[in-house]
Each structure stands twice: as structure tokens, then as C-alpha cells.
Design a protein around this motif. Structure first.
Motif, PDB file in Angstrom:
ATOM      1  N   LYS A 110       9.241   7.723  18.178  1.00  0.00           N
ATOM      2  CA  LYS A 110       8.691   8.602  16.976  1.00  0.00           C
ATOM      3  C   LYS A 110       9.941   8.886  16.051  1.00  0.00           C
ATOM      4  O   LYS A 110      10.899   9.467  16.460  1.00  0.00           O
ATOM      5  CB  LYS A 110       7.918   9.832  17.614  1.00  0.00           C
ATOM      6  N   GLN A 111       9.532   8.754  14.595  1.00  0.00           N
ATOM      7  CA  GLN A 111      10.384   9.087  13.677  1.00  0.00           C
ATOM      8  C   GLN A 111       9.945  10.375  13.005  1.00  0.00           C
ATOM      9  O   GLN A 111       8.748  10.677  12.963  1.00  0.00           O
ATOM     10  CB  GLN A 111      10.366   8.061  12.568  1.00  0.00           C
ATOM     11  N   ASN A 112      11.067  11.170  12.577  1.00  0.00           N
ATOM     12  CA  ASN A 112      10.699  12.432  11.829  1.00  0.00           C
ATOM     13  C   ASN A 112      11.297  12.393  10.429  1.00  0.00           C
ATOM     14  O   ASN A 112      12.439  11.654  10.097  1.00  0.00           O
ATOM     15  CB  ASN A 112      11.498  13.612  12.794  1.00  0.00           C
ATOM     16  N   TYR A 113      10.522  13.014   9.686  1.00  0.00           N
ATOM     17  CA  TYR A 113      10.915  12.940   8.277  1.00  0.00           C
ATOM     18  C   TYR A 113      11.098  14.457   7.650  1.00  0.00           C
ATOM     19  O   TYR A 113      10.249  15.425   8.327  1.00  0.00           O
ATOM     20  CB  TYR A 113       9.892  12.028   7.631  1.00  0.00           C
ATOM     21  N   ALA A 114      11.845  14.696   6.648  1.00  0.00           N
ATOM     22  CA  ALA A 114      11.801  15.835   5.782  1.00  0.00           C
ATOM     23  C   ALA A 114      11.509  15.528   4.587  1.00  0.00           C
ATOM     24  O   ALA A 114      12.048  14.802   3.895  1.00  0.00           O
ATOM     25  CB  ALA A 114      13.030  16.494   6.056  1.00  0.00           C
ATOM     26  N   ILE A 115      10.511  16.291   3.803  1.00  0.00           N
ATOM     27  CA  ILE A 115      10.206  16.175   2.360  1.00  0.00           C
ATOM     28  C   ILE A 115      10.663  17.612   1.853  1.00  0.00           C
ATOM     29  O   ILE A 115      10.231  18.520   2.185  1.00  0.00           O
ATOM     30  CB  ILE A 115       8.757  16.096   2.403  1.00  0.00           C
ATOM     31  N   ARG A 142       3.610  10.155  11.825  1.00  0.00           N
ATOM     32  CA  ARG A 142       5.011  10.710  11.650  1.00  0.00           C
ATOM     33  C   ARG A 142       5.181  12.217  11.759  1.00  0.00           C
ATOM     34  O   ARG A 142       3.807  12.868  11.140  1.00  0.00           O
ATOM     35  CB  ARG A 142       5.752  10.102  10.564  1.00  0.00           C
ATOM     36  N   GLU A 143       6.070  12.691  12.284  1.00  0.00           N
ATOM     37  CA  GLU A 143       6.236  14.012  12.223  1.00  0.00           C
ATOM     38  C   GLU A 143       7.409  14.446  11.100  1.00  0.00           C
ATOM     39  O   GLU A 143       8.063  13.894  10.675  1.00  0.00           O
ATOM     40  CB  GLU A 143       7.183  14.674  13.527  1.00  0.00           C
ATOM     41  N   VAL A 144       6.307  15.586  10.151  1.00  0.00           N
ATOM     42  CA  VAL A 144       7.214  15.822   8.969  1.00  0.00           C
ATOM     43  C   VAL A 144       7.395  17.195   8.894  1.00  0.00           C
ATOM     44  O   VAL A 144       6.877  18.061   9.167  1.00  0.00           O
ATOM     45  CB  VAL A 144       5.989  15.390   7.969  1.00  0.00           C
ATOM     46  N   LEU A 145       8.795  17.555   8.467  1.00  0.00           N
ATOM     47  CA  LEU A 145       9.053  18.981   7.976  1.00  0.00           C
ATOM     48  C   LEU A 145       8.942  19.022   6.474  1.00  0.00           C
ATOM     49  O   LEU A 145       9.711  18.362   5.868  1.00  0.00           O
ATOM     50  CB  LEU A 145      10.707  19.201   8.346  1.00  0.00           C
ATOM     51  N   ALA A 146       8.065  19.763   6.093  1.00  0.00           N
ATOM     52  CA  ALA A 146       7.840  19.926   4.640  1.00  0.00           C
ATOM     53  C   ALA A 146       8.759  21.298   4.248  1.00  0.00           C
ATOM     54  O   ALA A 146       8.331  22.111   4.833  1.00  0.00           O
ATOM     55  CB  ALA A 146       6.523  20.036   4.196  1.00  0.00           C
ATOM     56  N   ILE A 147       9.329  21.265   3.085  1.00  0.00           N
ATOM     57  CA  ILE A 147       9.985  22.421   2.586  1.00  0.00           C
ATOM     58  C   ILE A 147       9.710  22.384   1.040  1.00  0.00           C
ATOM     59  O   ILE A 147       9.873  21.487   0.081  1.00  0.00           O
ATOM     60  CB  ILE A 147      11.611  22.073   2.468  1.00  0.00           C
ATOM     61  N   ALA A 173      -0.259  25.702   1.451  1.00  0.00           N
ATOM     62  CA  ALA A 173      -1.415  24.472   1.493  1.00  0.00           C
ATOM     63  C   ALA A 173      -1.140  23.364   2.247  1.00  0.00           C
ATOM     64  O   ALA A 173      -2.062  22.546   2.682  1.00  0.00           O
ATOM     65  CB  ALA A 173      -1.304  24.161  -0.042  1.00  0.00           C
ATOM     66  N   TYR A 174       0.010  23.208   2.781  1.00  0.00           N
ATOM     67  CA  TYR A 174       0.331  22.003   3.701  1.00  0.00           C
ATOM     68  C   TYR A 174       0.481  22.506   5.022  1.00  0.00           C
ATOM     69  O   TYR A 174       1.062  21.906   5.831  1.00  0.00           O
ATOM     70  CB  TYR A 174       1.568  21.465   3.126  1.00  0.00           C
ATOM     71  N   MET A 175       0.494  23.696   5.381  1.00  0.00           N
ATOM     72  CA  MET A 175       0.656  24.496   6.888  1.00  0.00           C
ATOM     73  C   MET A 175      -0.542  23.446   7.884  1.00  0.00           C
ATOM     74  O   MET A 175       0.044  23.508   8.933  1.00  0.00           O
ATOM     75  CB  MET A 175       0.149  25.745   6.952  1.00  0.00           C
ATOM     76  N   ASP A 176      -1.540  23.139   7.348  1.00  0.00           N
ATOM     77  CA  ASP A 176      -2.425  22.210   8.258  1.00  0.00           C
ATOM     78  C   ASP A 176      -2.323  20.892   8.160  1.00  0.00           C
ATOM     79  O   ASP A 176      -2.724  20.031   8.982  1.00  0.00           O
ATOM     80  CB  ASP A 176      -3.748  22.690   8.215  1.00  0.00           C
ATOM     81  N   ILE A 177      -1.292  20.644   7.203  1.00  0.00           N
ATOM     82  CA  ILE A 177      -0.972  18.870   7.115  1.00  0.00           C
ATOM     83  C   ILE A 177       0.197  18.603   7.797  1.00  0.00           C
ATOM     84  O   ILE A 177       0.330  17.829   8.868  1.00  0.00           O
ATOM     85  CB  ILE A 177      -1.191  18.536   5.576  1.00  0.00           C
ATOM     86  N   ALA A 178       1.365  19.207   7.444  1.00  0.00           N
ATOM     87  CA  ALA A 178       2.809  18.888   7.963  1.00  0.00           C
ATOM     88  C   ALA A 178       2.837  19.347   9.333  1.00  0.00           C
ATOM     89  O   ALA A 178       2.310  20.417   9.725  1.00  0.00           O
ATOM     90  CB  ALA A 178       3.664  19.389   7.228  1.00  0.00           C
ATOM     91  N   THR A 179       3.788  18.876  10.095  1.00  0.00           N
ATOM     92  CA  THR A 179       4.241  19.446  11.417  1.00  0.00           C
ATOM     93  C   THR A 179       4.793  20.744  11.322  1.00  0.00           C
ATOM     94  O   THR A 179       4.377  21.507  12.009  1.00  0.00           O
ATOM     95  CB  THR A 179       5.114  18.192  12.028  1.00  0.00           C
ATOM     96  N   HIS A 180       5.791  20.771  10.548  1.00  0.00           N
ATOM     97  CA  HIS A 180       6.552  22.200  10.332  1.00  0.00           C
ATOM     98  C   HIS A 180       6.608  22.248   8.705  1.00  0.00           C
ATOM     99  O   HIS A 180       6.623  21.311   7.752  1.00  0.00           O
ATOM    100  CB  HIS A 180       7.772  22.117  10.683  1.00  0.00           C
TER     101      HIS A 180
END
Length: 51
Positions: free
Chosen positions: A2-7, A26-31, A40-47
Motif C-alpha cells: 500500500k502506498q501512502n501520500y501527503a497532500i 491509497r492512504e492520504v495525509l491531508a494538510i 471538510a476532508y475529515m471523512d475523505i482523507a485517511t488523516h
């Protein structure tokens, strides 16, 4: 594997990338510096982080 990403930044472009990555499994850390955008992205992104 599994690949992880940070936006960093959840504007029009970052938000679109975040949704696309999550939809493809994919697992996404949104900042974002805006608490409203982050919420607004709490229910979309992984973190989600405000920072």
C-alpha cells in the motif's frame, strides 16, 4: 504494498488529488492551514492535519 501520500493544501487542485487517491485505495495525509477546509476532508482523507 500500500502506498501512502501527503497532500499539502486542500484547495481546488489538492482537494481533487486527495479524492482521486482515496478513491483508488491509497492512504492520504491531508494538510491545510484552514480548519474549515481540513474539516471538510475529515471523512475523505485517511488523516487530516491543520497546520
Amino acid at each position: 504494498m500500500k502506498q501512502n501520500y501527503a497532500i499539502i493544501g486542500l484547495g481546488r487542485f489538492g482537494g481533487s488529488i486527495c479524492q482521486t487517491l482515496v478513491e483508488s485505495g491509497r492512504e492520504v495525509l491531508a494538510i491545510d492551514k484552514s480548519e474549515d477546509r481540513a474539516n471538510a476532508y475529515m471523512d475523505i482523507a485517511t488523516h487530516v492535519v491543520v497546520g
